[in-house]
Design a protein around this motif. Structure first.
Motif: not given
Length: 365
Positions: A333-355
């Motif tokens: 469960n902890e690993i799953t939560k951590e993965n979820q956080k990383l996933k969310e962060k990764n998605e946030s980074l992917e949606n952010m423009s270079l500018f």
């Protein structure tokens, strides 16, 4: 007439002993007046006898009466020089025994009678006085009984018993009838065929005086011991119809009735003992069955305890495995939560423009 047993100074002796006394010149046998051996202990009714060797020195010696000095009116006398070894041995044995066992023919095998002897007489003369003429019979062995067991036979036989040693010659009915009428029970004592055959073979080896003495002594000693020790039982046949005298009859009837009652009680007791024995056997069988069940229960209880220990061990192992599984679930469960956080962060980074990224980075600086 001849006989094997006589009396010397009030004591019973056999023909071998008589010959020894004569040979050693201890007694004188030439004349009646000097005679010291007699056919009876009764001083008022006895005749002198003297010993002779067996004819041709083969067989047993014998006593004979002096010429013209013999008992009168002896009837049916089977006595003779050619008596067998069996007859002489058995006559001497049963005139010397103080007690022995007998079995009466036509009675159950287990019904044996113990005879205890007060006195015994060999070649005993019984005189029956008649109106015209007296008759005298010779009895092989007359037993003056001390007692019998069972007791009733003592009274039935009027305290006396006549034994006739039977090898081959049977008693005559007239003698039996006359003696029975006087209250004297005549019994035929049969020499067993096996014993008779053995003694017949032995008698063929009685070739001289020395061998005859040796064979007779050995035979007498052997069979005397067997009857004395009660290893052998004398088989008797009651002859004729016994006349129980009035002075004995009442006691006989009373004792016989009592003994029959005792016999019946013994039969009942024996039957009850057999029933008790059968019950004891059944109880023993049931006890064995119960013991088997107890052993099976003990084995079952031991197996149950073992199985319970195994179940408890399995429960403990299951608990440990369950605890381990819970711990692993928590980690997952902890690993799953951590993965979820990383996933969310990764998605946030992917949606952010270079500018926006450069701006945000500059701003942070």
């Amino acid at each position: 007439m001849s006989k094997f047993i006589a009396y010397y100074k009030g004591k019973k002796i056999n023909a071998y002993q008589g010959l020894k006394l004569k040979t050693k010149r201890i007694i004188e046998t030439r004349s009646v007046e000097e005679a010291e051996l007699f056919d009876s202990l009764n001083e008022n009714d006895r005749y002198p006898v003297r010993p002779f060797k067996a004819r041709l020195d083969k067989g047993n010696p014998y006593f004979a009466y002096y010429p013209d000095n013999t008992p009168k009116n002896i009837i049916n006398n089977k006595d003779g020089v050619n008596k067998t070894l069996s007859h002489d041995v058995f006559q001497l044995i049963f005139s010397n025994l103080s007690e022995f066992l007998v079995h009466l023919r036509y009675t159950p095998e287990e019904d044996k009678i113990l005879l205890k002897i007060n006195k015994s007489y060999s070649d005993y003369r019984v005189t029956i006085k008649g109106m015209e003429k007296s008759k005298t019979y010779m009895v092989d062995v007359l037993l003056d009984l001390e007692s019998t067991y069972p007791y009733s036979h003592y009274y039935k036989w009027n305290g006396f018993l006549s034994l006739e040693i039977s090898v081959s010659t049977l008693e005559e009915a007239g003698k039996v009838s006359d003696l029975s009428a006087q209250g004297l029970q005549v019994c035929e004592l049969r020499v067993p065929n096996k014993v008779k055959d053995e003694l017949k073979v032995m008698s063929k080896n009685m070739l001289d005086e020395e061998s005859s003495i040796s064979i007779f002594k050995n035979a007498y000693k052997k069979y005397y011991h067997l009857f004395e020790s009660k290893k052998f039982t004398a088989y008797l046949i009651e002859l004729g119809e016994i006349y129980t005298k009035n002075e004995w009859k009442e006691k006989y009837i009373e004792m016989d009735k009592f003994e029959q009652q005792v016999k019946e009680m013994k039969t009942i007791i024996k039957k009850k003992q057999e029933e008790v024995s059968q019950l004891n056997d059944e109880i023993e069988k049931r006890n064995h069955y119960l013991n088997d069940l107890k052993e099976e229960k003990i084995t079952f209880d031991e197996q149950m305890a073992k199985d319970e220990r195994n179940i408890n061990n399995l429960r403990e192992e299951l608990r440990k495995e369950s605890s381990k599984l819970d711990s692993e679930k928590k980690n997952i469960n902890e690993i799953t939560k951590e993965n979820q956080k990383l996933k969310e962060k990764n998605e946030s980074l992917e949606n952010m423009s270079l500018f926006d990224f450069l701006f945000k980075r500059h701003k942070s600086n």
